[in-house]
Design an enzyme around this catalytic site. Structure first.
Site, PDB file in Angstrom:
ATOM      1  N   SER A 155      -9.996  39.060  43.397  1.00  0.00           N
ATOM      2  CA  SER A 155     -10.349  38.998  41.975  1.00  0.00           C
ATOM      3  C   SER A 155      -9.611  37.866  41.275  1.00  0.00           C
ATOM      4  CB  SER A 155     -10.022  40.328  41.284  1.00  0.00           C
ATOM      5  OG  SER A 155      -8.629  40.574  41.323  1.00  0.00           O
ATOM      6  N   TYR A 185      -9.449  43.718  39.082  1.00  0.00           N
ATOM      7  CA  TYR A 185     -10.177  44.822  39.703  1.00  0.00           C
ATOM      8  C   TYR A 185      -9.437  46.149  39.571  1.00  0.00           C
ATOM      9  CZ  TYR A 185     -13.669  41.897  42.089  1.00  0.00           C
ATOM     10  OH  TYR A 185     -14.708  41.072  42.381  1.00  0.00           O
ATOM     11  N   GLY A 186      -8.114  46.103  39.484  1.00  0.00           N
ATOM     12  CA  GLY A 186      -7.324  47.324  39.527  1.00  0.00           C
ATOM     13  C   GLY A 186      -7.580  48.273  38.380  1.00  0.00           C
ATOM     14  N   CYS A 236      -7.889  41.361  49.175  1.00  0.00           N
ATOM     15  CA  CYS A 236      -7.640  42.170  47.982  1.00  0.00           C
ATOM     16  C   CYS A 236      -7.619  43.621  48.416  1.00  0.00           C
ATOM     17  CB  CYS A 236      -8.751  41.929  46.953  1.00  0.00           C
ATOM     18  SG  CYS A 236      -8.724  43.031  45.533  1.00  0.00           S
ATOM     19  N   ASN A 237      -6.526  44.303  48.185  1.00  0.00           N
ATOM     20  CA  ASN A 237      -6.416  45.700  48.603  1.00  0.00           C
ATOM     21  C   ASN A 237      -7.423  46.584  47.870  1.00  0.00           C
ATOM     22  OD1 ASN A 237      -3.422  44.576  49.089  1.00  0.00           O
ATOM     23  ND2 ASN A 237      -3.787  46.295  50.468  1.00  0.00           N
ATOM     24  N   THR A 238      -7.560  46.379  46.571  1.00  0.00           N
ATOM     25  CA  THR A 238      -8.476  47.224  45.803  1.00  0.00           C
ATOM     26  C   THR A 238      -9.907  47.055  46.292  1.00  0.00           C
ATOM     27  OG1 THR A 238      -7.041  47.079  43.852  1.00  0.00           O
ATOM     28  CG2 THR A 238      -9.317  47.748  43.489  1.00  0.00           C
ATOM     29  N   CYS A 270      -0.701  45.184  47.061  1.00  0.00           N
ATOM     30  CA  CYS A 270      -1.632  44.337  46.326  1.00  0.00           C
ATOM     31  C   CYS A 270      -1.297  42.920  46.740  1.00  0.00           C
ATOM     32  CB  CYS A 270      -1.470  44.515  44.815  1.00  0.00           C
ATOM     33  SG  CYS A 270      -2.364  43.274  43.832  1.00  0.00           S
ATOM     34  N   HIS A 289      -1.480  40.246  45.269  1.00  0.00           N
ATOM     35  CA  HIS A 289      -0.769  39.478  44.243  1.00  0.00           C
ATOM     36  C   HIS A 289       0.750  39.586  44.388  1.00  0.00           C
ATOM     37  CE1 HIS A 289      -4.584  39.163  42.000  1.00  0.00           C
ATOM     38  NE2 HIS A 289      -3.983  38.291  41.219  1.00  0.00           N
TER      39      HIS A 289
END
Length: 265
Positions: free
Chosen positions: A12, A43-44, A75-77, A189, A191
């Site tokens: 994202s 996205y989170g 991206c984990n989400t 995450c 990030h």
């Protein structure tokens, strides 16, 4: 002829750069495309149905334009919510991002680990399953933070960061029951590894931080074993779903990751 098809990384925002970097170190001749859904960021804080519909649609458009040999949902989400939908929609190897609970459990001496992620990631049943499979003898304490995502984005734009904000995020783990025993924290995450130094400096005691980036890079290298790479790959491309002044501020940081062309989808 050399195979010029790129590896395509998707997130994202800028978090997936923490996966691109170790991959670039392992595969220095690989052409790279980095795609950020800046119009959908973050996205989170979005609903799961929205992410499950949005991500496959965007990746379909990206695959049509860039013809990648492999896609990394960095991206984990997005991985925990949309990975099955993407694999059903695209006839390409798809690599997802998994919270590094297994290596964290292997490292923990106190058998208490923290999981830092987005709100959407830390509540996923997928995280429950990972904890049950790989950390059954550990206490797993979770905390979701949208602020840490924003801090990572700010860092890559060259902004000055307030250490108190990192301390407040960590307090979300340490102040929970049993949190005083945490000795390993999973950056769940993509990030968050971008601000790993700031997190470590703000911790009240020495803490080990782990993330999935190096393991994902090894997986990509394995999946592309014996494939050919160009001798002189084209400049890396960063593509955004919305290109504005805030996004353009990322250009110097992106260049440091080998992404010198910026495009919009």
């Amino acid at each position: 002829m050399a195979d010029t098809r790129p590896l395509l990384f998707f997130d994202s925002g800028v978090g997936g750069l923490s996966v691109l970097a170790p991959t670039r170190a392992l595969l220095p001749d690989a052409p790279l495309v980095y795609a950020a859904d800046s119009a959908g960021f973050p996205y989170g804080t979005r609903g799961e149905a929205e992410i499950a519909a949005r991500v496959p649609a965007l990746l379909g458009r990206l695959a049509e334009r860039y013809r990648p040999r492999l896609i990394v949902i960095a991206c984990n989400t997005a991985s925990t919510i949309a990975l099955p939908h993407v694999r059903a929609a695209l006839d390409l190897p798809i690599v997802g991002t998994v919270p590094a609970i297994k290596p964290a459990a292997a490292l923990s001496l106190t058998r208490t680990i923290g999981v830092l992620g987005t709100d959407a990631t830390v509540r996923q049943p997928y995280v429950d399953a990972l904890a049950a499979q790989f950390a059954a003898d550990c206490r797993v304490i979770r905390h979701g933070s949208a602020d840490l995502v924003e801090l990572a984005e700010m860092k890559l734009r060259g902004a000055t960061l307030d250490p108190a904000r990192f301390a407040a995020v960590l307090a979300g783990l340490f102040d929970q029951p049993g949190g005083e025993a945490i000795d390993v924290i999973v950056n769940a995450c993509t990030h968050f590894p971008l601000v790993a130094d700031e997190l470590a400096a703000s911790a009240p005691r020495p803490i080990r931080f782990v993330d999935g980036g190096p393991g994902i890079a090894r997986r990509i290298a394995h999946l592309t074993t014996d494939q050919h790479w160009p001798d002189d790959p084209a400049p890396g491309i960063a593509v955004f779903t919305r290109l504005d002044d805030s996004t353009r501020q990322l250009a110097p940081a992106l260049a440091g990751f080998g992404l010198t062309r910026i495009e919009t989808l």
